[in-house]
Design a protein around this motif. Structure first.
Motif, short mmCIF file in Angstrom:
data_model
loop_
_atom_site.label_atom_id
_atom_site.label_comp_id
_atom_site.label_asym_id
_atom_site.label_seq_id
_atom_site.Cartn_x
_atom_site.Cartn_y
_atom_site.Cartn_z
N THR A 1 0.85 -1.19 0.00
CA THR A 1 0.00 0.00 0.00
C THR A 1 0.89 1.24 0.00
O THR A 1 2.01 1.22 0.51
N ALA A 2 0.36 2.26 -0.62
CA ALA A 2 1.07 3.53 -0.69
C ALA A 2 0.06 4.65 -0.73
O ALA A 2 -1.11 4.45 -1.09
N VAL B 1 -1.40 7.37 -2.61
CA VAL B 1 -1.49 7.82 -4.00
C VAL B 1 -2.53 8.92 -4.09
O VAL B 1 -3.70 8.69 -3.80
N SER C 1 -3.71 3.38 -1.21
CA SER C 1 -4.07 2.53 -2.34
C SER C 1 -3.21 1.28 -2.34
O SER C 1 -2.03 1.33 -2.00
N ILE C 2 -3.82 0.17 -2.74
CA ILE C 2 -3.06 -1.06 -2.92
C ILE C 2 -2.47 -1.02 -4.32
O ILE C 2 -3.19 -0.82 -5.30
N ILE C 3 -1.14 -1.18 -4.39
CA ILE C 3 -0.46 -1.17 -5.68
C ILE C 3 0.31 -2.49 -5.84
O ILE C 3 0.59 -3.17 -4.86
N ASP C 4 0.62 -2.84 -7.07
CA ASP C 4 1.31 -4.09 -7.33
C ASP C 4 2.68 -4.14 -6.67
O ASP C 4 3.36 -3.11 -6.52
N TYR D 1 6.09 -2.45 -7.79
CA TYR D 1 6.46 -1.08 -7.42
C TYR D 1 7.42 -1.09 -6.22
O TYR D 1 8.34 -0.30 -6.14
N CYS D 2 7.16 -2.01 -5.30
CA CYS D 2 8.04 -2.16 -4.15
C CYS D 2 9.42 -2.66 -4.61
O CYS D 2 10.45 -2.18 -4.14
N TYR E 1 6.20 3.62 0.93
CA TYR E 1 5.12 2.64 1.03
C TYR E 1 4.59 2.65 2.47
O TYR E 1 5.35 2.83 3.41
N LYS F 1 -0.14 -5.63 2.09
CA LYS F 1 -1.49 -6.18 2.13
C LYS F 1 -1.56 -7.42 3.01
O LYS F 1 -2.45 -7.57 3.83
#
Length: 178
Positions: free
Chosen positions: A2-3, A5, A10-13, A16-17, A42, A46
């Motif tokens: 999560t980050a 945004v 928001s949960i991001i793929d 990205y991390c 970040y 999740k």
């Protein structure tokens, strides 16, 4: 992961991390270990804090997977152990060791590039090249990039007489993981 945004969590793929770790690696000296270091940007993971048991995480890591964890809620994300995909030896599995080896190889290629193409191979050339290499080894030691670096051999390649083979032995710093 999560980050934040545009002001919203928001949960991001996960890639990205991974890109964040790559960016941190680019901005960190090659000999710096990453285990238990944190990454900015970040806000959470999740599936964290008990989703996987310690033994499950150990098994995942045993296959050469770099795992990002969040020790507790509202703390920065952290590298559990700086692993590469080749866990066959400590020298191959530790990211900081492979980074040092790659750094040293590139360092020598760049530093010696101007010695290629403009000279004939003579004993004087080999002697001068050896002196340059010994100086480069010393500068790597003084910078703390390696514990030790020594020129092992320098010789004309036996099958390609326009090529010089250089062997350098390095002693790299090992991370204090345990």
């Amino acid at each position: 992961v999560t980050a934040d945004v545009n002001g919203a969590a928001s949960i991001i793929d996960g890639y990205y991390c991974a890109a964040g770790w790559a960016g941190k690696a680019n901005d960190t000296p090659a000999n710096s270990p990453f285990s238990r270091t944190t990454i900015a940007g970040y806000t959470g993971i999740k599936y964290s804090n008990g989703y996987f048991s310690k033994s499950q995480l150990d098994r995942i890591a045993g296959g050469g997977t770099w795992i990002t964890v969040q020790p507790s809620q509202n703390t920065p994300l952290q590298c559990r152990h700086q692993l590469s995909t080749d866990v066959s030896s400590v020298e191959k599995r530790e990211f900081s060791i492979t980074r040092v080896v790659d750094y040293v190889a590139k360092y020598f290629r760049i530093a010696l590039a101007k010695q290629v193409g403009n000279f004939n191979i003579t004993q004087a050339y080999l002697d001068a090249l050896a002196t340059s290499i010994q100086g480069l080894c010393k500068s790597l030691q003084e910078a703390g990039m390696v514990i030790d670096a020594k020129l092992v051999s320098i010789a004309v390649n036996t099958t390609s007489p326009d090529k010089i083979d250089v062997v350098i032995a390095i002693d790299v710093p090992y991370p204090a993981n345990y």
